[in-house]
Design an enzyme around this catalytic site. Sequence first.
Site, PDB file in Angstrom:
ATOM      1  CD  GLU A  37      49.724  20.165  46.560  1.00 24.80           C
ATOM      2  OE1 GLU A  37      49.677  21.214  47.224  1.00 24.80           O
ATOM      3  OE2 GLU A  37      49.069  20.004  45.509  1.00 24.80           O
TER       4      GLU A  37
ATOM      5  CE  LYS B 152      50.532  24.685  46.363  1.00 23.25           C
ATOM      6  NZ  LYS B 152      49.325  23.834  46.469  1.00 23.25           N
TER       7      LYS B 152
ATOM      8  CB  CYS C 188      50.090  21.927  43.162  1.00 25.85           C
ATOM      9  SG  CYS C 188      48.489  21.596  42.355  1.00 25.85           S
TER      10      CYS C 188
ATOM     11  CB  SER D  97      12.846   5.824  38.533  1.00 26.98           C
ATOM     12  OG  SER D  97      13.718   6.398  37.568  1.00 26.98           O
ATOM     13  N   GLY D  98      13.322   3.444  36.167  1.00 31.95           N
ATOM     14  CA  GLY D  98      13.063   3.296  34.745  1.00 31.95           C
ATOM     15  C   GLY D  98      13.431   4.535  33.961  1.00 31.95           C
TER      16      GLY D  98
ATOM     17  CB  SER E  68      17.842   5.463  38.291  1.00 32.53           C
ATOM     18  OG  SER E  68      16.854   5.079  37.356  1.00 32.53           O
TER      19      SER E  68
ATOM     20  CB  THR F  24      19.728   8.525  40.668  1.00 31.44           C
ATOM     21  OG1 THR F  24      18.381   8.821  41.042  1.00 31.44           O
ATOM     22  CG2 THR F  24      20.118   7.157  41.218  1.00 31.44           C
TER      23      THR F  24
ATOM     24  CD  GLU G 197      16.570  15.480  38.168  1.00 32.83           C
ATOM     25  OE1 GLU G 197      15.851  14.847  37.385  1.00 32.83           O
ATOM     26  OE2 GLU G 197      17.213  14.955  39.107  1.00 32.83           O
TER      27      GLU G 197
ATOM     28  CE  LYS H 264      13.754  21.419  47.335  1.00 36.24           C
ATOM     29  NZ  LYS H 264      13.008  20.933  46.161  1.00 36.24           N
TER      30      LYS H 264
END
Length: 566
Positions: free
Chosen positions: A41, A116, A152, A305-306, A310, A410, A415, A526
Amino acid sequence: MKIAIAQINPIIGDLTGNAQKILEMAQQAIKKGARLLLTPELSLCGYPPRDLLLNPIFVEAMSVTLQQLARDLPVNLAVLVGTVELNCQAHTTGGKPLFNSTALLENGKVKQMFHKRLLPTYDVFDEHRYFEAGQQANYFALDNINIGVTICEDLWNDEEFWGKRSYTANPISDLAILGVDLIVNLSASPYSLGKQSFREAMLRHSAVRFQQPVIYANQVGGNDDLIFDGRSFALNRQGEVMCRAKGFASDLITVDFDESQRDLQLSSVAPIYESEDEEIWQALVLGVRDYAQKCRFSQVVLGLSGGIDSALVATIATEALGKENVFGVLMPSPYSSEHSISDALALADNLGIKTQILPIGDLMQSFDHSLVELFAGTEFGLAEENIQSRIRGNLLMAIANKFGYLLLSTGNKSEMAVGYCTLYGDMNGGLAVIADVPKTRVYSLCKWLNSHQSPVIPENILTKAPSAELKPGQVDQDSLPPYEILDDILQRLIHNHQSVGEIVAAGHDPMVVDKVIQMVARAEFKRRQAPPGLKITDRAFGTGWRMPIASNWNAIKSNYRLSCTF
């Protein structure tokens, strides 16, 4: 008749480049003996072009490019190309100015245009913004074979399969009534986990119900937040898979239509993925690679960051772009544990990527000094914690700006859902790689990675308690429910649209449910400012998520379920 499917990876707006990809596929198809070539498409402009379609110059350029492509294509090959066509009646009918169309190109000319019929407006789709719906069944004759053409969504309205109709028309039914020999579909169907098995089940039902073989040509590639998985396929009249293209890669496959049996014959069938984790991994790698390359970035930077998030993003980026193009930055604070640095360095060593350590303790002191009078008499809290994250975000952005790198953020979906992230800090970036991956799935993916290759994620990253390390001894569960509980609540709330009562009835603590719902609502501002996040589920915080920021709807006090009485 041999029919080829060109599963191409277009770049949105690159009309010349996309036409060249179609031409190259056509040349390969001719070598394979194909008589008809299918493309996805809107293959000429790439899907979704969004508001580029509002630019008359862009639309005109597409028409010119289509005519040139028709002249360039090999003779004796018919090609279906996704494009747009002007709705010449729009000024008198008040309709939309364009049709989402398929052009039949053959022997140097545009032979026919098909429009379509069903235009989706849910999730990431907004086709009524641009297109007028086609009103008639589409088909053409090629070598005495009548081929029905759908685009589609035209396939997604079988009332027997769905138990309802979302549109008044059923294009497959209309084509079956007309007695076509074969139905083809040009698609640009975005990826979400489990969608391929659903597509094949849906079209299997239609193939058997209408006794029509179906060929499905899907786009592949990453375009902004959307990932297209390809996996084009064909079904015979018994609903059996006769061919299937690769997943998450460009491909050209062929299938034979037997005129005497009026059915498709078995051809090459790419295997399905062994696990959900493997499928998600392939999607995310493609998403990162295409986003970087199509936005003209060759190298990426991210904070290491460990922690596990990440670690996963670094591993995805390394697979997508090569170890020489990934730069990891460690930014320890006085609150960082020793293993944060050692685990991050061990990961980088396993991946073979470059790293740099930039301690932020002195910068933290500078901020404290600047704010000491203003903050006098207050207790250490979120404001001070977030300064650390924002220092890191500024350093990463400085590196990205200085060297022309793409900054990868990351944060995971858990979160992002509850706002456990810092604006202008760890949310900084040009692409949020795992923003649609819940924390529990992050662990699952990392464990899958370690079991399917030499372990790259250090064991301590997998086993230690997750922590932002913004104050001494901090762990995520100081602020959040255990991730197994949180992710189940979020799944029920965000994906399943369950009420508070239903979530509680599933065994969750009412106080925990209330807290999570409040956090999700408060974090909307946010999410609105977050970088694009790769979509891998059917309910991502991206273009399909359209929640208000300023809202007084209280989901906690409301426990309604809609019912209809007729």
